[in-house]
Design an enzyme around this catalytic site. Structure first.
Site, PDB file in Angstrom:
ATOM      1  N   GLU A  25      64.710  17.304 -79.362  1.00 59.75           N
ATOM      2  CA  GLU A  25      64.086  18.312 -80.218  1.00 59.75           C
ATOM      3  C   GLU A  25      63.712  17.700 -81.573  1.00 59.75           C
ATOM      4  O   GLU A  25      64.021  16.534 -81.857  1.00 59.75           O
ATOM      5  CB  GLU A  25      65.040  19.502 -80.374  1.00 59.75           C
ATOM      6  CG  GLU A  25      65.289  20.173 -79.026  1.00 59.75           C
ATOM      7  CD  GLU A  25      66.115  21.442 -79.103  1.00 59.75           C
ATOM      8  OE1 GLU A  25      66.711  21.721 -80.166  1.00 59.75           O
ATOM      9  OE2 GLU A  25      66.171  22.158 -78.090  1.00 59.75           O
TER      10      GLU A  25
ATOM     11  N   CYS B  62      59.889  23.891 -66.835  1.00 62.75           N
ATOM     12  CA  CYS B  62      58.821  24.696 -67.459  1.00 62.75           C
ATOM     13  C   CYS B  62      57.466  24.283 -66.863  1.00 62.75           C
ATOM     14  O   CYS B  62      57.348  23.271 -66.152  1.00 62.75           O
ATOM     15  CB  CYS B  62      58.830  24.499 -68.976  1.00 62.75           C
ATOM     16  SG  CYS B  62      58.089  22.961 -69.521  1.00 62.75           S
TER      17      CYS B  62
ATOM     18  N   CYS C 109      60.881  18.192 -73.338  1.00 65.53           N
ATOM     19  CA  CYS C 109      61.887  18.589 -72.334  1.00 65.53           C
ATOM     20  C   CYS C 109      62.503  17.360 -71.656  1.00 65.53           C
ATOM     21  O   CYS C 109      61.874  16.295 -71.561  1.00 65.53           O
ATOM     22  CB  CYS C 109      61.231  19.418 -71.235  1.00 65.53           C
ATOM     23  SG  CYS C 109      60.609  21.011 -71.758  1.00 65.53           S
TER      24      CYS C 109
ATOM     25  N   ASN D 143      66.687  16.458 -73.212  1.00 62.62           N
ATOM     26  CA  ASN D 143      65.700  17.027 -74.134  1.00 62.62           C
ATOM     27  C   ASN D 143      65.897  16.471 -75.543  1.00 62.62           C
ATOM     28  O   ASN D 143      67.022  16.224 -75.981  1.00 62.62           O
ATOM     29  CB  ASN D 143      65.676  18.559 -74.110  1.00 62.62           C
ATOM     30  CG  ASN D 143      67.000  19.236 -74.308  1.00 62.62           C
ATOM     31  OD1 ASN D 143      68.040  18.717 -73.930  1.00 62.62           O
ATOM     32  ND2 ASN D 143      66.989  20.412 -74.910  1.00 62.62           N
TER      33      ASN D 143
ATOM     34  N   CYS E 275      56.240  20.690 -67.597  1.00 64.53           N
ATOM     35  CA  CYS E 275      56.978  19.678 -66.822  1.00 64.53           C
ATOM     36  C   CYS E 275      56.539  19.699 -65.361  1.00 64.53           C
ATOM     37  O   CYS E 275      56.413  18.648 -64.731  1.00 64.53           O
ATOM     38  CB  CYS E 275      58.479  19.900 -66.938  1.00 64.53           C
ATOM     39  SG  CYS E 275      59.097  19.473 -68.577  1.00 64.53           S
TER      40      CYS E 275
ATOM     41  N   GLU F 129      62.945  16.775 -68.522  1.00 68.69           N
ATOM     42  CA  GLU F 129      62.235  16.307 -67.318  1.00 68.69           C
ATOM     43  C   GLU F 129      61.137  15.313 -67.692  1.00 68.69           C
ATOM     44  O   GLU F 129      60.957  14.279 -67.044  1.00 68.69           O
ATOM     45  CB  GLU F 129      61.597  17.491 -66.576  1.00 68.69           C
ATOM     46  CG  GLU F 129      62.590  18.483 -66.010  1.00 68.69           C
ATOM     47  CD  GLU F 129      62.973  19.597 -66.973  1.00 68.69           C
ATOM     48  OE1 GLU F 129      63.034  19.344 -68.200  1.00 68.69           O
ATOM     49  OE2 GLU F 129      63.219  20.717 -66.511  1.00 68.69           O
TER      50      GLU F 129
HETATM   51  N1  THU Z   1      64.103  22.479 -71.918  1.00 64.77           N
HETATM   52  C1  THU Z   1      64.160  21.385 -71.097  1.00 64.77           C
HETATM   53  O1  THU Z   1      64.477  20.281 -71.531  1.00 64.77           O
HETATM   54  N2  THU Z   1      63.884  21.561 -69.794  1.00 64.77           N
HETATM   55  C2  THU Z   1      63.611  22.762 -69.200  1.00 64.77           C
HETATM   56  O2  THU Z   1      63.416  22.816 -67.991  1.00 64.77           O
HETATM   57  C3  THU Z   1      63.553  23.976 -70.020  1.00 64.77           C
HETATM   58  C4  THU Z   1      63.728  23.798 -71.476  1.00 64.77           C
HETATM   59  C5  THU Z   1      64.458  22.295 -73.329  1.00 64.77           C
HETATM   60  C6  THU Z   1      63.367  22.488 -74.332  1.00 64.77           C
HETATM   61  C7  THU Z   1      64.165  22.848 -75.566  1.00 64.77           C
HETATM   62  O3  THU Z   1      64.634  21.652 -76.181  1.00 64.77           O
HETATM   63  C8  THU Z   1      65.369  23.604 -75.023  1.00 64.77           C
HETATM   64  O4  THU Z   1      65.468  23.236 -73.661  1.00 64.77           O
HETATM   65  C9  THU Z   1      65.275  25.122 -75.144  1.00 64.77           C
HETATM   66  O5  THU Z   1      64.092  25.592 -74.579  1.00 64.77           O
END
Ligand code: THU
Length: 160
Positions: A62, A110, A71, A60, A113, A73
């Site tokens: 940010e 999520c 995310c 991920n 994704c 994925e």
């Molecule tokens: N996140 C992912 O990368 N994948 C997921 O399946 C759920 C959430 C990330 C998004 C954000 O950077 C952090 O996790 C918290 O939600």
């Protein structure tokens, strides 16, 4: 009344697992450790295996403008597709850690994704095995389509 039901075939595997799943789990975890997640401190790693044997990882990403992040994925699938657009994805492994270590329970992708994984499944006409690794247990789901009934698919655009 129409009723749509979906079945999620989850096999829960305890360690030890087979060599491929072990490799994917290790690579997803290594990727999670490199995540750029200074805001949530929730580091997610993904590893996809392609039909040509390549394994691509991502994590991920940010941003201080929060919605601009992405995310693990989608970072991973988009990168895999940018390198090997015509090669099928066979497996997608996901795992996550915080400062307290690897999460006890597997996390699931999520909704956004899931939409992206399903698009790849539809284009390649082959299911993608979704593997969700927790600390001592892994969930294996045979197809992303099971995770999102009534998904918007490429054919939805051609609905005349
Ligand atoms: N996140 C992912 O990368 N994948 C997921 O399946 C759920 C959430 C990330 C998004 C954000 O950077 C952090 O996790 C918290 O939600």
């Amino acid at each position: 009344m129409k009723q749509v039901t979906t079945t999620v075939n989850i096999s829960a595997e305890s360690q030890p697992i087979d060599a491929l799943h072990q490799t994917l789990r290790d690579k997803a975890l290594e990727a999670a450790r490199r995540a750029y997640a200074p805001y949530s401190k929730f580091r997610v790693g993904a590893a996809v295996r392609l039909a040509n044997g390549e394994i691509i990882t991502g994590n991920n990403q940010e941003n201080s403008a929060y919605p601009s992040g992405l995310c693990a994925e989608r970072v991973t699938l988009f990168y895999a597709n940018s390198r090997f657009p015509d090669v099928a994805v066979t497996h997608l492994m996901i795992c996550a850690e915080t400062d307290e270590g690897v999460l006890k329970n597997p996390i699931t992708p999520c909704g956004a994704c899931r939409q992206v994984i399903i698009e790849k499944e539809n284009v390649q006409r082959q299911p993608i095995e979704i593997c969700l690794a927790g600390r001592d247990e892994m969930f294996i789901i045979s197809s992303a389509a099971q995770l999102m009934p009534l998904a918007f698919v490429p054919e939805s655009l051609d609905n005349k």
